[in-house]
Write a protein that holds these residues in place. Structure first.
Motif, PDB file in Angstrom:
ATOM      1  N   VAL A 181      28.057  40.313  42.325  1.00 52.70           N
ATOM      2  CA  VAL A 181      29.066  40.474  41.924  1.00 52.70           C
ATOM      3  C   VAL A 181      29.226  40.158  40.370  1.00 52.70           C
ATOM      4  CG1 VAL A 181      30.740  38.105  41.689  1.00 52.70           C
ATOM      5  CG2 VAL A 181      31.873  40.015  42.332  1.00 52.70           C
ATOM      6  N   THR A 182      30.178  41.499  40.215  1.00 53.71           N
ATOM      7  CA  THR A 182      30.657  41.748  38.298  1.00 53.71           C
ATOM      8  C   THR A 182      31.482  41.212  37.948  1.00 53.71           C
ATOM      9  OG1 THR A 182      28.919  43.719  38.386  1.00 53.71           O
ATOM     10  CG2 THR A 182      30.642  43.770  36.673  1.00 53.71           C
ATOM     11  N   TYR A 183      31.278  39.897  37.130  1.00 53.32           N
ATOM     12  CA  TYR A 183      33.101  39.537  36.063  1.00 53.32           C
ATOM     13  C   TYR A 183      32.627  39.422  35.124  1.00 53.32           C
ATOM     14  CZ  TYR A 183      35.751  35.106  35.453  1.00 53.32           C
ATOM     15  OH  TYR A 183      36.858  34.176  35.053  1.00 53.32           O
ATOM     16  N   GLU A 184      33.813  39.652  34.693  1.00 55.21           N
ATOM     17  CA  GLU A 184      34.172  39.956  32.882  1.00 55.21           C
ATOM     18  C   GLU A 184      34.492  38.953  32.850  1.00 55.21           C
ATOM     19  OE1 GLU A 184      36.862  43.024  29.539  1.00 55.21           O
ATOM     20  OE2 GLU A 184      37.006  42.624  32.584  1.00 55.21           O
ATOM     21  N   VAL A 185      34.331  38.314  31.725  1.00 54.92           N
ATOM     22  CA  VAL A 185      34.475  36.328  31.167  1.00 54.92           C
ATOM     23  C   VAL A 185      35.433  36.459  29.941  1.00 54.92           C
ATOM     24  CG1 VAL A 185      33.523  34.950  29.847  1.00 54.92           C
ATOM     25  CG2 VAL A 185      32.031  35.598  31.832  1.00 54.92           C
ATOM     26  N   VAL A 186      36.353  36.821  30.528  1.00 59.97           N
ATOM     27  CA  VAL A 186      37.937  36.725  29.455  1.00 59.97           C
ATOM     28  C   VAL A 186      38.354  35.295  29.345  1.00 59.97           C
ATOM     29  CG1 VAL A 186      40.277  37.731  29.073  1.00 59.97           C
ATOM     30  CG2 VAL A 186      38.610  38.360  30.575  1.00 59.97           C
ATOM     31  N   GLU A 187      38.436  35.135  28.234  1.00 66.66           N
ATOM     32  CA  GLU A 187      39.019  33.754  27.296  1.00 66.66           C
ATOM     33  C   GLU A 187      40.601  33.128  27.731  1.00 66.66           C
ATOM     34  OE1 GLU A 187      39.129  31.698  23.478  1.00 66.66           O
ATOM     35  OE2 GLU A 187      38.594  32.981  23.234  1.00 66.66           O
ATOM     36  N   GLY A 188      40.494  32.176  28.823  1.00 62.42           N
ATOM     37  CA  GLY A 188      41.580  31.709  29.869  1.00 62.42           C
ATOM     38  C   GLY A 188      42.463  32.074  30.415  1.00 62.42           C
ATOM     39  N   SER A 189      41.426  33.006  30.953  1.00 61.81           N
ATOM     40  CA  SER A 189      41.438  33.904  32.358  1.00 61.81           C
ATOM     41  C   SER A 189      41.868  32.985  33.668  1.00 61.81           C
ATOM     42  CB  SER A 189      41.075  34.739  33.105  1.00 61.81           C
ATOM     43  OG  SER A 189      40.541  34.848  33.741  1.00 61.81           O
ATOM     44  N   LYS A 190      42.732  33.180  34.231  1.00 57.44           N
ATOM     45  CA  LYS A 190      43.238  32.117  35.652  1.00 57.44           C
ATOM     46  C   LYS A 190      42.340  32.820  36.805  1.00 57.44           C
ATOM     47  CE  LYS A 190      47.547  30.101  33.153  1.00 57.44           C
ATOM     48  NZ  LYS A 190      49.338  29.757  33.676  1.00 57.44           N
ATOM     49  N   MET A 191      41.269  33.973  36.248  1.00 64.69           N
ATOM     50  CA  MET A 191      40.769  33.942  37.843  1.00 64.69           C
ATOM     51  C   MET A 191      39.539  33.849  37.910  1.00 64.69           C
ATOM     52  SD  MET A 191      43.460  35.351  39.655  1.00 64.69           S
ATOM     53  CE  MET A 191      42.388  36.647  40.849  1.00 64.69           C
ATOM     54  N   PRO A 192      38.876  33.614  39.351  1.00 61.42           N
ATOM     55  CA  PRO A 192      39.783  33.669  40.203  1.00 61.42           C
ATOM     56  C   PRO A 192      40.430  31.417  40.341  1.00 61.42           C
ATOM     57  CG  PRO A 192      37.599  33.030  40.569  1.00 61.42           C
ATOM     58  CD  PRO A 192      37.429  33.999  39.157  1.00 61.42           C
ATOM     59  N   LEU A 193      40.009  31.433  39.431  1.00 61.30           N
ATOM     60  CA  LEU A 193      40.557  30.055  38.450  1.00 61.30           C
ATOM     61  C   LEU A 193      40.662  29.466  37.717  1.00 61.30           C
ATOM     62  CD1 LEU A 193      39.272  27.902  41.372  1.00 61.30           C
ATOM     63  CD2 LEU A 193      41.076  28.428  42.348  1.00 61.30           C
ATOM     64  N   PRO A 194      41.764  29.206  37.246  1.00 61.48           N
ATOM     65  CA  PRO A 194      41.716  28.209  35.752  1.00 61.48           C
ATOM     66  C   PRO A 194      40.648  27.887  35.918  1.00 61.48           C
ATOM     67  CG  PRO A 194      44.044  27.799  37.043  1.00 61.48           C
ATOM     68  CD  PRO A 194      43.066  28.243  38.247  1.00 61.48           C
ATOM     69  N   GLY A 195      40.238  27.794  34.453  1.00 63.53           N
ATOM     70  CA  GLY A 195      39.259  27.292  33.473  1.00 63.53           C
ATOM     71  C   GLY A 195      37.774  28.098  34.110  1.00 63.53           C
ATOM     72  N   PHE A 196      37.427  28.700  35.059  1.00 64.73           N
ATOM     73  CA  PHE A 196      36.519  29.504  35.997  1.00 64.73           C
ATOM     74  C   PHE A 196      35.654  29.747  34.281  1.00 64.73           C
ATOM     75  CE2 PHE A 196      33.974  32.286  37.610  1.00 64.73           C
ATOM     76  CZ  PHE A 196      32.755  31.894  38.706  1.00 64.73           C
ATOM     77  N   ALA A 197      35.733  31.152  33.814  1.00 67.37           N
ATOM     78  CA  ALA A 197      35.689  32.247  33.072  1.00 67.37           C
ATOM     79  C   ALA A 197      34.953  30.939  31.619  1.00 67.37           C
ATOM     80  CB  ALA A 197      37.101  32.724  31.742  1.00 67.37           C
ATOM     81  N   ASP A 198      36.021  29.685  31.470  1.00 71.08           N
ATOM     82  CA  ASP A 198      35.137  28.586  30.433  1.00 71.08           C
ATOM     83  C   ASP A 198      34.359  28.182  30.609  1.00 71.08           C
ATOM     84  OD1 ASP A 198      37.616  29.686  29.078  1.00 71.08           O
ATOM     85  OD2 ASP A 198      38.661  28.165  30.097  1.00 71.08           O
ATOM     86  N   ALA A 199      34.193  27.903  32.507  1.00 66.47           N
ATOM     87  CA  ALA A 199      32.902  27.030  32.602  1.00 66.47           C
ATOM     88  C   ALA A 199      31.607  27.654  32.237  1.00 66.47           C
ATOM     89  CB  ALA A 199      32.810  26.710  34.159  1.00 66.47           C
ATOM     90  N   LEU A 200      31.657  29.357  32.095  1.00 66.99           N
ATOM     91  CA  LEU A 200      31.034  30.001  32.776  1.00 66.99           C
ATOM     92  C   LEU A 200      29.997  30.619  31.201  1.00 66.99           C
ATOM     93  CD1 LEU A 200      31.485  32.555  35.241  1.00 66.99           C
ATOM     94  CD2 LEU A 200      30.594  30.560  35.576  1.00 66.99           C
TER      95      LEU A 200
END
Length: 464
Positions: A181-200
């Motif tokens: 799946v293609t996922y845009e890494v946006v700082e502070g994003s709450k999708m799909p869960l809060p902290g998911f983007a930051d963890a990547l």
């Protein structure tokens, strides 16, 4: 029949209709004869069986129901005429007594509208000028629309697009399970869960990272709200968005001869949109100003029906044909949703009544020729769009046939009424803008001038 009135609040009147015993007996006889024709009694030809057998087959209550249903419309019309009432829409009817019937009828009356000194309202007209920066921003959006995702060989950063496999579970229940799946890494994003983007962030291609996040407190499944969610993510590839430069070549992909031609068109479109937005805001402010000083009363049924329409439109907007299906999706009580829609419904009714009364006060009149001219404009617009879509396939005969069908459709009584209504509304809005900006002519003065111009002079009177 006897009827009496009781005045209610909010432009409603209650009519109490009492049916005489003789009237009801006659109505039941008529109902019996009609129902009897549909009943078959063994051993008798249809319509020839004894009445008591037919009544047993039909049922006394069914005969009474049929009689009540048949007699009410004429009784209601007679009561309206007796009391010189005009019903603005369908009444609310309740049966207080069955034999002989006594009806309680709540009649919605015509709305009462007093616009007050509407000609004195003034609204500041916002500028609709467009800056070079706004044009450039719009061109950048066009450029971005042509962007492609290109792979890069580095660690994942904010703003990148990650191609990932992801699994997530909470309380042993699957939350996420996706591959490639293609996922845009946006700082502070709450999708799909809060902290998911930051963890990547800082992951490398081919790396698998496992981490735990908290489910949101307002998660749709209450049992999982606030619980730990175990996540496992494998990064397949890192991609970045690459947009083309603003060049003549890019402009030509959108059908323009040059970048300058596209820039001019974009600027003109932005200016047109800004003017429309400014006009809409001015109209809304003017309507609010009139509403604040006007005296407007209407029956509650109008508001309830407007809410019905809004609710139906909302359901359709989300792809639901039935309102009940939409309500199940929202997981909210229908009463709660209706109350949310009530302020908008009220405002729409008030605005509609203001415009209707303003059209009368300002003598906004249309002729059949006005409607004909507007229909021809709509035909031309429709044909221009159609020819753009099928220019290469359509023959002259096909285009002529299509034009005739469009014109015939627009000239049906229902469509002519619709075109006339919209045309009158638009002209009323034009006059409202003139009033709000202080450039409207005085209708009373104009009428007096026309009257004086049409009146014969003293000399003409003597010669006559």
């Amino acid at each position: 029949m006897k009827s009496s009135l009781k005045e209610l609040e909010r432009r409603q009147t209650e009519i109490r209709i009492e049916v005489e015993e003789e009237e009801f007996t006659a109505a039941k006889d008529r109902a019996y004869k009609q129902l009897a024709r549909r009943v078959e009694i063994p051993g008798f030809r249809k319509g020839k069986a004894p009445r008591h057998l037919v009544e047993q087959a039909i049922g006394k209550e069914n005969i009474e129901d049929e009689a009540i249903e048949q007699m009410f419309p004429s009784l209601y019309e007679e009561a309206l005429e007796t009391h010189d009432l005009y019903a603005a829409t369908t009444p609310s009817v309740s049966l207080e007594q069955r034999e002989p019937p006594v009806f309680q009828v709540v009649v919605p009356l015509r709305p009462k509208v007093d616009l007050g000194d509407y000609t004195s309202i003034r609204v500041e007209h916002e500028s609709a000028e467009i800056s070079d920066e706004e044009v450039l921003a719009a061109l950048d959006r066009i450029r971005e629309s042509q962007a492609v995702l290109a792979p890069v060989e580095r660690t994942l950063q904010y703003g990148d697009f990650a191609i990932i496999d992801v699994k997530a579970t909470a309380e042993d229940l699957p939350i996420l399970d996706h591959q490639q799946v293609t996922y845009e890494v946006v700082e502070g994003s709450k999708m799909p869960l809060p902290g998911f983007a930051d963890a990547l962030v800082a992951m490398e291609k081919g790396e698998t990272r496992e981490f735990t996040l908290k489910m949101p407190d307002d998660f749709r499944t209450a049992e999982l709200a606030g619980k730990d969610c175990a996540c496992s993510v494998t990064l397949g590839e890192v991609k970045v968005k690459e947009a083309p430069e603003l060049t003549d070549s890019l402009a030509q992909t959108f059908g323009f001869d040059s970048l300058e031609a596209m820039r001019e068109r974009v600027g003109n479109d932005l200016e047109s949109n800004a003017k429309n937005k400014a006009r809409t805001e001015l109209i809304n402010s003017a309507l609010d100003a009139i509403a604040n000083q006007a005296m407007i009363e209407f029956a509650p049924v109008f508001e309830e029906r407007e809410i019905d329409d809004l609710l139906e439109n909302e359901a359709q907007r989300y792809g639901y044909k039935q309102v009940d299906d939409y309500l199940k999706m929202t997981n909210r009580a229908v009463e709660e949703i209706r109350e949310d829609l009530r302020p908008l419904a009220h405002k729409r009714i008030v605005n509609g009544l203001i415009l209707s009364e303003l059209g009368v006060a300002e003598q906004i009149e249309l002729t059949p020729e006005d409607v004909d001219a507007r229909i021809e404009e709509l035909v031309e617009q429709s044909m221009a769009q159609s020819q753009e879509q099928v220019a290469s396939q359509a023959t002259p005969d096909a285009i002529e046939s299509l034009e005739k069908r469009v014109r015939d459709y627009l000239n049906t009584p229902e469509m002519r009424d619709s075109v006339e209504h919209r045309l009158r509304t638009n002209r009323t809005l034009d006059r409202l803008v003139e009033i709000a900006t202080g450039v409207a002519p005085d209708v009373a003065v104009e009428a007096k001038v026309e009257e004086e111009a049409a009146a014969p002079t003293e000399e003409e009177s003597e010669n006559g």
